[in-house]
Design a protein around this motif. Structure first.
Motif, PDB file in Angstrom:
ATOM      1  N   PRO A   1      -8.666 -12.061  -3.839  1.00  0.00           N
ATOM      2  CA  PRO A   1      -8.267 -10.837  -4.213  1.00  0.00           C
ATOM      3  C   PRO A   1      -6.832 -10.623  -4.016  1.00  0.00           C
ATOM      4  O   PRO A   1      -6.312  -9.786  -4.784  1.00  0.00           O
ATOM      5  N   LEU A   2      -6.150 -11.496  -3.253  1.00  0.00           N
ATOM      6  CA  LEU A   2      -4.579 -11.226  -3.193  1.00  0.00           C
ATOM      7  C   LEU A   2      -3.835 -11.825  -4.602  1.00  0.00           C
ATOM      8  O   LEU A   2      -3.112 -11.131  -5.292  1.00  0.00           O
TER       9      LEU A   2
ATOM     10  N   GLU B   1       0.793  -1.230   0.090  1.00  0.00           N
ATOM     11  CA  GLU B   1       0.206  -0.073   0.086  1.00  0.00           C
ATOM     12  C   GLU B   1       0.802   1.211  -0.025  1.00  0.00           C
ATOM     13  O   GLU B   1       1.916   1.298   0.774  1.00  0.00           O
TER      14      GLU B   1
ATOM     15  N   ALA C   1      -5.476 -12.077  -7.049  1.00  0.00           N
ATOM     16  CA  ALA C   1      -5.984 -10.893  -8.349  1.00  0.00           C
ATOM     17  C   ALA C   1      -4.896 -10.013  -8.432  1.00  0.00           C
ATOM     18  O   ALA C   1      -4.536  -9.158  -9.448  1.00  0.00           O
ATOM     19  N   ARG C   2      -4.561  -9.194  -7.109  1.00  0.00           N
ATOM     20  CA  ARG C   2      -3.598  -8.038  -7.039  1.00  0.00           C
ATOM     21  C   ARG C   2      -2.158  -8.452  -7.534  1.00  0.00           C
ATOM     22  O   ARG C   2      -1.668  -7.598  -8.270  1.00  0.00           O
TER      23      ARG C   2
ATOM     24  N   ARG D   1      -1.342 -10.530  -9.448  1.00  0.00           N
ATOM     25  CA  ARG D   1      -1.497 -10.703 -10.861  1.00  0.00           C
ATOM     26  C   ARG D   1      -1.292  -9.230 -11.724  1.00  0.00           C
ATOM     27  O   ARG D   1      -0.677  -9.098 -12.620  1.00  0.00           O
ATOM     28  N   GLN D   2      -2.015  -8.448 -11.363  1.00  0.00           N
ATOM     29  CA  GLN D   2      -2.000  -7.131 -11.729  1.00  0.00           C
ATOM     30  C   GLN D   2      -0.636  -6.365 -11.458  1.00  0.00           C
ATOM     31  O   GLN D   2      -0.129  -5.813 -12.497  1.00  0.00           O
ATOM     32  N   THR D   3      -0.127  -6.355 -10.284  1.00  0.00           N
ATOM     33  CA  THR D   3       1.163  -5.785 -10.048  1.00  0.00           C
ATOM     34  C   THR D   3       2.403  -6.570 -11.033  1.00  0.00           C
ATOM     35  O   THR D   3       2.946  -5.719 -11.625  1.00  0.00           O
TER      36      THR D   3
ATOM     37  N   ARG E   1       2.054  -5.083 -14.577  1.00  0.00           N
ATOM     38  CA  ARG E   1       2.505  -3.714 -14.512  1.00  0.00           C
ATOM     39  C   ARG E   1       4.025  -3.909 -14.635  1.00  0.00           C
ATOM     40  O   ARG E   1       4.483  -2.941 -15.297  1.00  0.00           O
TER      41      ARG E   1
ATOM     42  N   CYS F   1       1.415 -10.943  -1.907  1.00  0.00           N
ATOM     43  CA  CYS F   1       1.273  -9.776  -2.772  1.00  0.00           C
ATOM     44  C   CYS F   1       2.228 -10.085  -4.146  1.00  0.00           C
ATOM     45  O   CYS F   1       2.325  -9.183  -5.304  1.00  0.00           O
TER      46      CYS F   1
END
Ligand code: SAH
Length: 225
Positions: free
Chosen positions: A122-123, A50, A125-126, A128-130, A133, A100
């Motif tokens: 949700p972890l 965060e 998914a997050r 995967r996004q990071t 990026r 994470c």
């Protein structure tokens, strides 16, 4: 300068110089594998946490990532990667406990391909996004229970477990190639508040087990979260 500006310009508490200091500390703490140190230098730890606590990203400490879970301490990430790499470049690596995705990213820099499973959707998914990026393309993240992997049809040169196990499920060693390394925090018999870092190597005839330093991980939990 505001925090966002510092993040964008790459200076301040989250810039490359702070990361280089973290790597110097890892060296002093005994991490010897230059390939691992390079990976620790390359992966920006602050993007996995965060924004409110990003300024603490390069301290040698575990930090909260939500859902009662934590991002592992840099030393422990480096040490487990060093033990998994064992001086060679692994092909497929399996990580159990994506969290994470920080350890995932470090592993992805030293291996051909990383498969990581996380029980909290949700972890997963997050992470995967990071990782998208960061354009880390050799990574697959799956929402799954890492203690129930009966249907996995790949085998691995290394398996890294990033949650504390009470025992070693037989299927983890079954998924190792000969010469492959299973690296995990294993709770000592009788239940203590720490675990021991264990490396199990698959040999032609069975397995060999070595014990390293004491560590402290969140527990490996059964089922999906
Ligand atoms: N690898 C992370 C550390 C994550 S903490 C890092 O780089 O910092 C451990 C993670 O393991 C948590 O996200 C937790 O939800 C997950 N976990 C616990 N038991 C699991 C299981 N049986 N299967 C998959 N993931 C599990």
């Amino acid at each position: 300068m505001n925090t966002q500006g510092e993040r964008n310009s790459g200076i301040g508490m989250t810039g490359p110089r702070t990361r280089a200091r973290m790597v110097e500390r890892l060296r002093e703490q005994g991490i010897r594998d230059e390939i691992v140190l390079e990976a620790m230098l390359a992966v920006p730890r602050h993007v996995f946490i965060e924004e409110a606590i990003a300024s603490r990203a390069y301290e040698d400490t575990a930090l909260p990532i939500g859902y009662g879970q934590t991002i592992s301490q840099p030393y422990v990430v480096a040490r487990m990667t060093e033990l998994a790499r064992a001086g060679r470049r692994p092909g497929n690596v399996l990580e159990i406990g994506t969290g994470c995705g920080y350890q995932t990213a470090v592993l992805a820099r030293v291996a051909d391909a990383v498969y990581s499973v996380e029980r909290i959707a949700p972890l997963a998914a997050r992470a995967r996004q990071t990782l998208a990026r960061l354009r880390q393309a050799n990574v697959r993240i799956k929402h799954a229970d890492g203690s129930a992997l009966a249907d996995v049809d790949l085998t691995f040169d290394a398996i890294v477990v990033t949650a504390a196990a009470k025992y070693v499920p037989e299927e983890w060693t079954r998924l190792l190639n000969v010469g492959g390394k299973l690296v995990l925090p294993l709770a000592p018999a009788g239940g203590a508040d720490h675990q021991n870092l264990i490396v199990i190597t698959r040999t032609e005839t069975g397995t060999r087990q070595e014990q390293f330093e004491a560590v402290r991980f969140v527990p490996l939990l059964p089922g999906l979260g």
